[in-house]
Design an enzyme around this catalytic site. Structure first.
Site, PDB file in Angstrom:
ATOM      1  N   HIS A 341      -9.068 -13.677  13.416  1.00 61.87           N
ATOM      2  CA  HIS A 341      -8.338 -13.716  12.044  1.00 61.87           C
ATOM      3  C   HIS A 341      -6.954 -14.161  12.473  1.00 61.87           C
ATOM      4  CE1 HIS A 341     -10.062 -14.267   8.117  1.00 61.87           C
ATOM      5  NE2 HIS A 341     -11.027 -13.026   8.792  1.00 61.87           N
ATOM      6  N   LYS A 531       3.879 -13.807  -0.321  1.00 62.26           N
ATOM      7  CA  LYS A 531       2.416 -13.080   0.886  1.00 62.26           C
ATOM      8  C   LYS A 531       2.836 -11.971   1.321  1.00 62.26           C
ATOM      9  CE  LYS A 531       4.256 -16.818   2.990  1.00 62.26           C
ATOM     10  NZ  LYS A 531       2.628 -17.380   3.450  1.00 62.26           N
ATOM     11  N   ARG A 532       2.522 -11.712   1.972  1.00 63.58           N
ATOM     12  CA  ARG A 532       2.285 -10.415   2.808  1.00 63.58           C
ATOM     13  C   ARG A 532       3.515 -10.299   3.448  1.00 63.58           C
ATOM     14  NH1 ARG A 532      -0.921  -5.470   2.305  1.00 63.58           N
ATOM     15  NH2 ARG A 532       0.329  -4.556   3.342  1.00 63.58           N
ATOM     16  N   LYS A 537       6.006 -14.028   9.426  1.00 57.23           N
ATOM     17  CA  LYS A 537       5.563 -14.455   7.978  1.00 57.23           C
ATOM     18  C   LYS A 537       7.429 -14.792   8.024  1.00 57.23           C
ATOM     19  CE  LYS A 537       1.851 -12.798   5.827  1.00 57.23           C
ATOM     20  NZ  LYS A 537       0.437 -14.084   5.619  1.00 57.23           N
ATOM     21  N   THR A 639      -3.837 -19.044   4.071  1.00 57.74           N
ATOM     22  CA  THR A 639      -4.276 -19.602   1.890  1.00 57.74           C
ATOM     23  C   THR A 639      -3.471 -19.591   0.775  1.00 57.74           C
ATOM     24  OG1 THR A 639      -5.284 -17.496   2.111  1.00 57.74           O
ATOM     25  CG2 THR A 639      -6.728 -18.920   3.415  1.00 57.74           C
ATOM     26  N   LYS A 643      -3.453 -23.286  -1.676  1.00 57.10           N
ATOM     27  CA  LYS A 643      -3.297 -22.465  -3.093  1.00 57.10           C
ATOM     28  C   LYS A 643      -2.072 -23.344  -4.063  1.00 57.10           C
ATOM     29  CE  LYS A 643      -4.645 -17.638  -2.731  1.00 57.10           C
ATOM     30  NZ  LYS A 643      -4.243 -16.814  -2.650  1.00 57.10           N
TER      31      LYS A 643
HETATM   32  C1  LIG Z   1      -3.810 -15.862  -1.118  1.00 56.68           C
HETATM   33  C2  LIG Z   1      -3.889 -14.395  -1.161  1.00 56.68           C
HETATM   34  C3  LIG Z   1      -3.380 -13.895   0.443  1.00 56.68           C
HETATM   35  C4  LIG Z   1      -2.597 -14.956   1.275  1.00 56.68           C
HETATM   36  O1  LIG Z   1      -1.421 -15.214   1.182  1.00 56.68           O
HETATM   37  P1  LIG Z   1      -0.632 -15.720   2.087  1.00 56.68           P
HETATM   38  O2  LIG Z   1       0.937 -16.769   2.157  1.00 56.68           O
HETATM   39  O3  LIG Z   1      -1.793 -17.347   3.244  1.00 56.68           O
HETATM   40  O4  LIG Z   1      -0.063 -14.803   3.878  1.00 56.68           O
HETATM   41  C5  LIG Z   1      -2.274 -12.447  -0.217  1.00 56.68           C
HETATM   42  N1  LIG Z   1      -2.540 -12.078  -1.259  1.00 56.68           N
HETATM   43  C6  LIG Z   1      -2.951 -12.247  -2.365  1.00 56.68           C
HETATM   44  C7  LIG Z   1      -3.135 -11.282  -3.058  1.00 56.68           C
HETATM   45  C8  LIG Z   1      -3.684 -13.869  -1.927  1.00 56.68           C
HETATM   46  O5  LIG Z   1      -4.169 -13.901  -3.406  1.00 56.68           O
END
Ligand SMILES: *Cc1c(COP(=O)(O)O)cnc(C)c1O
Length: 791
Positions: A341, A531-532, A537, A639, A643
């Site tokens: 990952h 995101k985190r 990032k 991911t 979405k």
């Molecule tokens: C999809 C999702 C992530 C991943 O987000 P990235 O932008 O791909 O880092 C992290 N936390 C939650 C709650 C999510 O639904």
């Protein structure tokens, strides 16, 4: 049937339906859903001679379950109409559930999407994880905008969806002595043991099967000291014998970063030992032989967190079943598959050899033997000139460290990355010597997301529109979204699509108002980065552009401007100082901008606290712009990008992770790409990257950074963001300054495109229409054809 159950429920409470509170309605719906599930749980996949997938992950970020289960059971509408009869709204009732936050971010959420897809595709599978008492901390903000953490007791003991399985209990040993009994025979005498109790959460596939997510809990009855938890030293680093109740007390809050703590290693081993024992128990109970294990079972390792499962299976085969090394290895190395990952060095797990020697002495002996056998193979494959470099790269034991990714590559029959660019980098940058040694072992499986949760459940209005225009069930076959491609230019369809986005923005505006008291302009661009928080990032790149835009608007009040609301959400690991600085800086900038009357309706910044699945479900359907701005080469896949794009947001991103594939599928004219590429970053570093030069040469950038330093956004305190400013000027490992100009230009391109609403809507429709490939159903099929059932 449901009416009858409601009658009985009310009788027990001695209440009339009209007097039930929202919480009571929630409990009622949860009970009938649970009964419906348990009536035929497990509902197994049709018996086949195909392999069952054992998905081992330390994290499953499943989100709220009730709504998802009602939908998968096909009774969502029934529940809705029953509630409507009593003046209740199902959506509000479902809001009562606190999501089980048993994961940090993308990796845990991926595991949850994959369980959903496997159950929906009737791929036999069990998810194996840990039953943490406290999930990821809850996030709040203090008076100066700093992150505050509190414990997330997710009401586990009252969580109806789970099912205690006392008969599955396991016992796990730790530390102690290993006796050498000659002839390759060893006997491990652990110093102490901990019991593992199983809790099953049914994974209800969409019109599919029901199979367990099995979570292990360390068993003990001692109470938990919440005061100590808040002090931050709840992880009990020192004590030698950890009592069972502490073991699965809390999820480690690091994302893409290894801390190397003893208790974490113990969690990892506990997770693996319980799961391996459970897999073997079921396998042998079916009358199958150990040699048949790889034929019927595959163990998929979600990152290296469960890597210790490899020596654990070896140990069980050697010491408990008395197999010879070669026979045990033949079984083992055909059973495991490993998903990488990350390439970030700080996230690649390495354990101190002395810690392993103390806690898992038998496993270290096994790892040492694996390492020695590998040495022979590397010697045989590489020339004398090449050897030293190849061994540096491939050794499992090196400099008193156990390298878990290496252990996984050696012990697995397949290794995959999570997006094409990432899988290529795994081979070219991380493991070139392995790629030569183990030809055919390396694969790509691009991540995906479940359309059940991320479209059907979170965006009901869009779902209805898709239902109206698509022949067949797109929820089960997301490629069917292609059918709306011809409608992208259709004015009526455009209007409908645009109205849905607008409604979703109104709903989110309501949420923003309720959570942070900010009234946002619903006609502005909703620009979303959720995101985190991590330096790679680059939320601070986004922030610098916001500051620059603010300064520009202040300087030219009459300037024509496309209104924007910048929306942030995300948590930083409690020990990650720089990420917490960035959070605080965003809050500081938000405070100034949102209270400046000159910015009214033009520029706003909303940082929603406590990012989690249920909040993501509210933000994503309302997004116009999806910020995916990691430094190229650092985000393995992402991911969130999938979405957002599927829900009609335009990706503003670098050529990183799955952004590359999103751009390919959506069409380059339907995304906005900026910044350095993997190759140009490499070149930048070769030339010697000096961030200060960009600061000196770009006035806009300089003014933005200066404003962070001079107290403008920190109540006059010049020290508050000093560390962040210093880092940007003197280190800037993730090249924020090098990408600033290009990013700012890309933001201007977004504004320009948004002004042509017809073209914009067409573009967003095409994003929805063309990105069906990012369904996690497709990912699972890729796993089936490329890895699990590869001929
Ligand atoms: C999809 C999702 C992530 C991943 O987000 P990235 O932008 O791909 O880092 C992290 N936390 C939650 C709650 C999510 O639904």
């Amino acid at each position: 049937m449901a009416e009858q159950a409601l009658h009985e429920y009310c009788e027990r409470l001695s209440l009339q339906p009209k007097d039930l509170s929202t919480t009571m309605w929630y409990q009622f719906i949860a009970q009938i859903s649970q009964q419906a599930i348990l009536q035929n749980f497990p509902k197994n996949a049709p018996l086949t001679n195909t392999r069952k997938v054992n998905y081992l992950s330390m994290e499953f970020l499943i989100g709220r379950l009730l709504g998802n289960n009602l939908m998968s059971l096909g009774v969502y509408q029934d529940a809705e109409s029953l509630l409507a009869k009593y003046g209740q709204n199902l959506v509000d009732v479902l809001e009562q559930e606190r999501d089980p936050s048993l994961g940090n971010g993308g990796l845990g959420r991926l595991a949850a999407c994959y369980l959903d897809s496997m159950a929906s595709l009737a791929q036999p599978a069990v998810g194996y994880g840990l039953h943490y008492q406290y999930g990821l901390f809850k996030q709040g903000f203090g008076s100066t905008g700093e992150q505050r953490e509190t414990g997330d007791g997710w009401n586990r003991d009252f969580y109806l969806q789970q099912h205690h399985r006392p008969e599955l209990q396991q016992t796990v040993g730790f530390a102690g002595e290993v006796l050498h009994c000659g002839d390759d025979r060893y006997e491990w005498q652990p110093a102490w043991t901990i019991c593992g109790e199983a809790f099953d959460l049914p994974v209800v596939g969409y019109k599919g099967v029901q199979q367990p997510l099995r979570l292990w809990q360390g068993y003990s009855e001692t109470a938990f000291d919440l005061a100590q938890f808040n002090d931050g030293d709840y992880l009990l680093a020192e004590s030698k014998v950890v009592d069972a109740s502490k073991l699965t007390k809390v999820l480690y809050p690091n994302d893409n970063h290894q801390e190397g703590k003893e208790l974490r290693l113990m969690q990892q081993y506990f997770h693996c030992a319980c799961s391996i024992a459970d897999i073997l128990r079921e396998h042998l109970a079916k009358g199958r032989s150990l040699q048949q294990l790889p034929e019927f079972e595959v163990i998929q390792l979600n990152d290296t967190h469960p890597a210790i499962a490899i020596p654990e299976l070896m140990r069980v085969l050697l010491d408990q079943h008395q197999l010879h090394w070669e026979d045990a290895w033949a079984i083992c190395s055909k059973t495991f598959a490993y998903t990488n990952h990350t390439l970030l060095p700080e996230a690649l797990e390495q354990w101190d050899q002395p810690l392993l020697a103390k806690m898992l002495p038998r496993h270290l002996i096994i790892i040492d033997r694996i390492n020695n056998e590998l040495y022979q193979q590397v010697k045989a494959e590489f020339s004398e000139d090449e050897f030293s470099q190849a061994w540096q790269e491939t050794a499992v034991l090196m400099n008193n460290k156990v390298r878990m990714a290496n252990l996984c590559v050696v012990g697995s029959f397949a290794v995959n990355g999570v997006a094409q660019i990432h899988s290529d980098l795994v081979v070219s940058d991380l493991f070139p010597a392995y790629a030569r040694l183990f030809k055919g072992r390396f694969h790509n499986v691009t991540n995906g997301i479940t359309p059940r949760r991320w479209i059907r459940q979170s965006n009901p209005a869009l779902s209805q529109l898709l239902d109206q225009h698509i022949q067949g069930d797109w929820t089960k076959d997301l490629e069917l979204l292609r059918q709306i491609e011809p409608l992208a230019k259709d004015p009526q369809f455009q209007t409908a699509y645009r109205q849905i986005k607008q409604q979703n923005k109104q709903v989110l505006a309501q949420v923003i108002q309720e959570t942070i008291g900010l009234k946002v302009n619903e006609n502005a661009i909703f620009d979303v980065q959720i995101k985190r928080f991590h330096e790679y990032k680059r939320q601070h790149l986004n922030l610098l552009n916001i500051i620059a835009t603010y300064q520009e608007l202040k300087a030219n009040p009459a300037q024509e401007c496309v209104p924007r609301v910048f929306i942030f959400a995300g948590k930083a690991a409690p020990g990650y100082f720089m990420a917490k600085q960035i959070i605080q800086a965003i809050n500081g900038v938000a405070k100034v901008i949102n209270s400046d009357p000159d910015m009214q309706g033009k520029l706003q910044v909303a940082f929603l606290p406590d990012y989690r699945v249920s909040l993501a479900e509210k933000i994503i359907p309302a997004a116009d712009v999806s910020e995916q701005i990691s430094l190229a080469g650092k985000e393995a896949s992402g991911t969130g990008n999938m979405k957002l794009a599927l829900n009609g947001a335009i990706t503003l991103g670098t050529l990183d992770g799955a952004n590359v594939e999103i751009a390919e599928y959506a069409g380059e004219e339907n995304v906005v790409i900026f910044g350095h590429t993997v190759d140009s970053v490499r070149q930048l570093r070769t030339e010697g990257y000096v961030s200060k030069r960009y600061y000196e040469q770009d006035e806009t950038l300089r003014k933005a950074i200066d404003a962070l330093a001079d107290g403008t956004f920190s109540d006059g305190e010049t020290e508050r963001f000093e560390a962040l400013v210093n880092d940007m000027l003197h280190h800037d490992y993730f090249c924020v300054l090098a990408d600033f100009a290009s990013y700012r230009q890309a933001q201007q391109e977004i504004a320009k495109r948004y002004q042509n609403q017809t073209a914009w809507v067409e573009s967003t429709i095409l994003n929805t229409a063309r990105l069906g490939t990012f369904s996690s159903d497709r990912s699972i099929r890729d796993y089936q054809t490329r890895i699990w059932y590869k001929a």
